[in-house]
Design an enzyme around this catalytic site. Structure first.
Site, short mmCIF file in Angstrom:
data_model
loop_
_atom_site.label_atom_id
_atom_site.label_comp_id
_atom_site.label_asym_id
_atom_site.label_seq_id
_atom_site.Cartn_x
_atom_site.Cartn_y
_atom_site.Cartn_z
N HIS A 242 0.79 -1.23 0.00
CA HIS A 242 0.00 0.00 0.00
C HIS A 242 0.83 1.29 0.00
CE1 HIS A 242 -3.46 -2.52 1.16
NE2 HIS A 242 -2.69 -3.05 2.09
C1 BDR Z 1 -3.08 0.71 5.32
O1 BDR Z 1 -3.29 0.18 6.61
C2 BDR Z 1 -2.09 -0.18 7.21
O2 BDR Z 1 -2.21 -1.43 7.83
C3 BDR Z 1 -1.04 -0.16 6.12
O3 BDR Z 1 0.21 0.26 6.67
C4 BDR Z 1 -1.58 0.84 5.15
O4 BDR Z 1 -1.19 2.16 5.49
C5 BDR Z 1 -3.75 -0.19 4.31
O5 BDR Z 1 -5.13 -0.24 4.54
#
Ligand code: BDR
Ligand code: CA
Length: 312
Positions: A242
């Site tokens: 992500h």
């Molecule tokens: C986001 O949530 C976190 O767990 C990850 O680091 C990312 O920023 C994804 O939904």
């Protein structure tokens, strides 16, 4: 070359860590500081993890600040089930020896945005938006000074990843997200629609492993741990990476495609709290407040990441 000034607001998190590494590996970017926020794990871990990652990149000079330890109104929700108990499970990284800055992260954001020339600093947010919302609430004069906020959060056709409707970062602090989305600051949004296309396939991880450096090894160990949850959940070859999408956008914006539209945050309904309501088809007259991305060139993204990691 004039470098793009950025502040990274983050809750490391293995994918946050890779985003920080990508930023520190990129000569186009000047990292003015890193502000930690509670999210994936509590603040004590996220601020420490941010320092571990800076040291992994041999950048103990980067200033790391601790910000908010809880959301504005709701109880903190964490994600140890994804990231492990430390938030950065996977590699054995030494305890950091670089200091945590004594200034509060929110005070740093305000002071730095006031002292840099107006319109020259981009905020890269990789976690809940609590720190940024607090800064905007406390010092509304900083809003027009922020060049843009590039954020990982939300979802449209992908739905949510922590509830059926909500993506984790927005869900953790929807009230903070509402403040940011109505702030008038130019927003670029990297939602799940994009990040679910950026998969850590075996072939891509092998290419990073082949770099053979301690940074590359630690990256693969982090991502091997991180992907196991999503591989099980989505049945995909690899998990979504992500947060590095935020940094990649600053380096190669052409990798991403989206459109300018209105995005509102649901803060009331228990069923859908934290949902990003995206007016993709302009069915309302609400103001367009975000460049909302939907597509990414995933191979191009991994080429960029792999090339940059070679330099650390
Ligand atoms: C986001 O949530 C976190 O767990 C990850 O680091 C990312 O920023 C994804 O939904
Ligand atoms: Ca994150």
């Amino acid at each position: 070359m004039a470098r793009q000034k950025i502040i990274i607001d983050t809750d490391p998190g293995q994918d946050d860590a890779v985003a920080i590494l990508l930023a520190l590996a990129s000569p186009e970017l000047e990292v003015l500081g890193i502000t930690a926020v509670a999210g994936n794990v509590p603040l004590d871990w996220t601020q420490k993890n941010a320092r571990k990652v800076c040291e992994l990149a041999s950048r103990p000079d980067i200033r790391v600040f601790a910000g908010a330890d809880r959301p504005l109104k709701r109880l903190l929700v964490t994600a140890e089930h994804v990231h492990g108990g430390t938030g950065l499970d996977g590699p054995e990284l030494p305890e950091p020896s670089m200091p945590l800055q004594s200034q509060h992260g929110v005070d740093f954001l305000i002071e730095e945005l006031r002292s840099q020339p107006s319109g020259t600093v981009t905020l890269c947010t990789l976690g809940a938006l609590t720190n940024v919302a607090l800064a905007l609430q406390r010092a509304p004069d900083i809003a027009p000074r922020i060049q843009q906020i590039v954020l990982m959060g939300g979802g449209f056709s992908e739905g949510g990843n922590i509830t059926p409707a909500a993506e984790f970062n927005i869900y953790v602090d929807p009230h903070a997200a509402e403040i940011v989305f109505s702030s008038g600051v130019p927003l670029v949004v990297m939602p799940l629609d994009v990040t679910h296309q950026v998969l850590t396939t075996r072939k891509r991880m092998d290419a990073i492993a082949a770099i053979g450096t301690p940074v590359a090894r630690a990256t693969v160990e982090m991502l091997d741990f991180f992907e196991r949850f999503d591989v099980q959940k989505y049945g995909s070859d690899g998990g979504p990476l992500h947060d590095p999408c935020v940094i990649a956008y600053l380096l190669q914006p052409a990798l991403f495609q989206g459109r300018s539209c209105n995005v509102e945050i649901e803060t009331e309904s228990e069923l859908t709290i934290g949902m990003t309501v995206v007016d993709w088809w302009s069915v309302t007259d609400r103001p367009k407040n975000a460049l909302f991305m939907r597509q990414v060139d995933a191979d191009g993204f991994f080429e960029l990441l792999t090339e940059r990691l070679k330099t650390l």
